[in-house]
Design a protein around this motif. Structure first.
Motif, mmCIF file in Angstrom:
data_model
loop_
_atom_site.group_PDB
_atom_site.id
_atom_site.type_symbol
_atom_site.label_atom_id
_atom_site.label_comp_id
_atom_site.label_asym_id
_atom_site.label_seq_id
_atom_site.Cartn_x
_atom_site.Cartn_y
_atom_site.Cartn_z
ATOM 1 N N PHE A 9 0.587 4.848 -8.493
ATOM 2 C CA PHE A 9 -0.505 5.102 -8.110
ATOM 3 C C PHE A 9 -0.666 6.568 -7.499
ATOM 4 O O PHE A 9 0.135 6.983 -7.349
ATOM 5 N N VAL A 14 -2.928 5.693 -2.021
ATOM 6 C CA VAL A 14 -3.486 4.503 -1.145
ATOM 7 C C VAL A 14 -4.573 4.674 -0.228
ATOM 8 O O VAL A 14 -4.641 5.550 0.422
ATOM 9 N N SER A 58 -5.634 -4.971 -3.084
ATOM 10 C CA SER A 58 -4.767 -6.006 -2.550
ATOM 11 C C SER A 58 -4.842 -6.072 -0.982
ATOM 12 O O SER A 58 -4.532 -5.356 -0.278
ATOM 13 N N SER A 65 -6.023 -1.333 0.242
ATOM 14 C CA SER A 65 -5.456 -2.357 0.806
ATOM 15 C C SER A 65 -5.888 -2.402 2.304
ATOM 16 O O SER A 65 -6.364 -1.361 2.904
ATOM 17 N N LEU A 119 -4.766 2.373 -4.894
ATOM 18 C CA LEU A 119 -4.496 1.090 -4.236
ATOM 19 C C LEU A 119 -5.472 0.943 -3.116
ATOM 20 O O LEU A 119 -5.238 1.820 -2.250
ATOM 21 N N VAL A 140 -7.072 -1.009 -7.896
ATOM 22 C CA VAL A 140 -6.364 -2.196 -7.229
ATOM 23 C C VAL A 140 -6.564 -2.622 -5.971
ATOM 24 O O VAL A 140 -6.389 -1.785 -5.270
#
Length: 641
Positions: A427, A430, A196, A110, A108, A194
């Motif tokens: 996940f 991060v 975001s 972010s 992830l 991913v």
């Protein structure tokens, strides 16, 4: 028995139909699920229905939908595999099938604009690599921007999973793109990235509302005030009408539009001459309106008529750009690089005229230093523009009236719209790259970031979820003297959060930034450093990251010795400061030997309470590095024992 393909399910949902059995949009063809960990799968069905999920030939797992229709199953840990089919079946007869599912690693990405910086922006840094890249073994999914102030959304907005290619990744996070490729090469398993993220968002936007309220009631109440959807709509409509009216008046009153200032044949002989880095603009602060520039460009016969790429660096703020009266590009805000395609037939042999119409809403028109300005021809020839322009005032305008509609920057807005709806997806880790929008209040950042990590781990149902924190890059004008830098304070908060958390690491970025660009382009190099941290946190490899200080001790002779966690490149090093009796910091000479740095205080009779390193917005002089990896030492401030 009803069998519903995932594509048909999406069509039904988008048409407003409510299929009894449905899945979040995160679960779609081409998806990647995490290997070697329990995998959460969830969705909705009729209350009381049993839902059974099977992935490939794995064990079927069943759950019962609750009174609200929500259900969740957990698949057992799996080895890397694929492609597989996921089957989701309800006792009412509905069956969903998701094809081309892979078991691999999922990451992830972010934060705000630097992790949001896309492949298009960094393309000139790595054209050969990007042009020749395509693989089905790295999958990309972008969570589209949704700000939600009235509570968590049930699902995300996304176009689904895409295989890695130049076309698919063009608007995708560049850092995530390079990270996925690096990890696939290293592990040999399919990677899912991913994204975001939302440019400009402060950390409070990515926190749950109750967490923000615990630390900042005023900010939490602001979000409550604006949580009414109708109020948001009306504010947006009012701003749109104000912008429309402002732009209409601008165009109506701009003498450059009525006077034909973009035309090649326009007589500009009476215009003032000015260097692009010293434009005679007034007022310098609060400028609103238009400002015009023209430059005559000679094109030789060999290149006449050819298509070309026009690079107009980076400008502040908006621009409309013309060649010989034809618009070749426009950009509506200051950050993107101006790379405009000039069609065939526009550039003629001999004299040509480049015209730039600035539109500014509070900042004086500016050309950013050390950016490319010129024409690139198809044969590779680079024809630089002159720094000298003909300039003319356009029209000055009042400030555009507006209401505060940056809803994405309010408490929990991104968390509700873009983070909670993807929980509890599994996940491997991060990557968090954020902080620029919090440099005006760095003192609270350590608390905010610690809370974010804790709340996300809770939502993802993983108390040890690894976090890689990318420190702020070097930015703004260098300084030879010590600074009370908010950027340095925020980096220190990032460092301290990682030090206090055995499942987190911080990545040092102070040598990869640009003084004149808050969005530096060297994202592949950042991704390589993130990958090293991943090797340590996730895969347990014994790797060295950036040198970290362990302690600072004073000697009776006035020297201060700083111990580090690894050997350093030997010799004189710069960027170290000591605090004097008056509380101010001063530069000092420093020498690295082994895993120690020795500082010579200005006076042996003065106690040195604190030392610090690379404590500036842009510490270009800081050159203390690891002896083995050459990675830069982390910026820090430390009490002296």
């Amino acid at each position: 028995m009803k069998r519903i393909s995932f594509f048909l399910m999406c069509l039904l949902l988008s048409a407003g139909s409510e299929a009894a059995l449905r899945l979040p949009r995160l679960f779609s063809n081409g998806m990647v699920v995490q290997r070697q960990q329990p995998v959460a799968i969830w969705g909705w069905a009729d209350a009381g229905e049993n839902v059974t999920v099977t992935l490939g030939r794995g064990k079927a797992v069943t759950a019962t939908a609750d009174a609200q229709g929500a259900w969740r199953v957990t698949l057992p840990p799996m080895k890397a595999a694929g492609p597989l089919t996921m089957t989701v079946a309800a006792t009412g007869g509905d069956i969903l099938r998701i094809e081309d599912v892979w078991v691999g690693d999922v990451w992830l990405c972010s934060g705000q604009s630097n992790i949001d910086t896309n492949l298009e922006r960094v393309y000139p840094q790595y054209p050969d690599e990007i042009d020749n890249d395509s693989t089905t073994r790295v999958r990309l999914l972008r969570v589209e921007n949704v700000a939600a102030l009235d509570g968590p959304r049930q699902d995300i907005v996304t176009t689904g999973w895409q295989t890695l290619s130049k076309a698919h990744a063009w608007r995708f996070t560049a850092l995530g793109y390079f990270l996925g490729k690096r990890m696939e090469r290293e592990t040999g398993v399919v990677q899912g990235i991913v994204q975001s993220s939302w440019g400009g968002t402060p950390i409070e936007s990515w926190l749950p509302a109750d967490t923000v309220r615990r630390y900042d009631k005023r900010k939490a109440d602001e979000a409550v005030l604006w949580a009414d959807a109708d109020l948001q709509r009306r504010a947006n409509e009012a701003n749109a009408r104000a912008s429309e009216r402002w732009n209409a008046l601008l165009s109506e009153r701009d003498p450059g539009l009525s006077g034909g200032w973009t035309a090649k044949e326009y007589d500009d002989s009476q215009w003032q001459r000015a260097n692009q880095y010293a434009l005679p603009v007034s007022p310098r602060h609060g400028f609103c309106g238009t400002y015009w520039l023209r430059q005559h460009i000679h094109v030789d016969a060999d290149h006449a008529g050819q298509a070309a790429q026009l690079l107009v660096g980076t400008l502040v703020d908006a621009d409309y750009t013309f060649i010989n009266g034809q618009e070749v590009g426009r950009t509506y805000y200051q950050y993107p690089p101006r790379r405009y395609r000039v069609p065939e037939g526009v550039l003629q042999a001999g004299d040509n005229v480049l015209t730039v119409r600035f539109i500014n809403r509070g900042m004086a028109p500016q050309f950013v230093h050390e950016k490319p300005y010129g024409l690139r021809w198809p044969d590779g020839t680079w024809q630089p523009l002159s720094e000298e322009w003909l300039v003319h005032d356009g029209v000055q305008m009042p400030q555009q009236p507006s209401m505060p509609t940056g809803f994405q920057n309010m408490a929990a807005a991104a968390y509700n719209g873009m983070l909670q709806p993807i929980t509890p997806y599994t996940f491997a880790g991060v990557v968090w790259y954020q902080g620029e929008s919090n440099t005006d209040r760095p003192a609270a950042y350590e608390q905010w970031l610690t809370s974010l990590i804790a709340s996300w781990r809770q939502r993802f149902d993983n108390a040890t979820l690894p976090f890689v924190i990318v420190q702020l890059a070097n930015y703004m004008a260098p300084s030879a003297t010590p600074q009370e830098s908010n950027w340095a304070r925020l980096r220190e908060a990032q460092r301290r959060v990682a030090l206090a958390d055995k499942n987190a690491e911080s990545i040092v970025n102070i040598d990869l930034g640009e003084a004149n660009d808050i969005h530096p382009l060297r994202k592949r190099e950042v991704a390589e450093r993130v990958a090293v941290a991943v090797d340590k946190l996730v895969f347990g490899k014994r790797v060295m990251l950036s040198p970290q200080p362990l302690r600072a001790t004073a000697s009776v002779d006035g020297t201060v010795t700083i111990d580090f966690d690894q050997p350093l490149a030997t010799g004189a090093v710069h960027g170290f400061e000591v605090q004097g009796a008056d509380g101010r910091f001063i530069n000092v000479e420093a020498t690295a030997t082994g895993s120690h740095v020795t500082l010579r205080a200005p006076s042996s009779s003065t106690k040195v309470p604190r030392v610090r390193y690379a404590w500036k917005d842009n510490p270009v002089e800081a050159d203390c590095r690891s002896a083995s990896t050459t990675l830069p030492t982390t910026p820090f401030e430390l009490a002296v024992e």
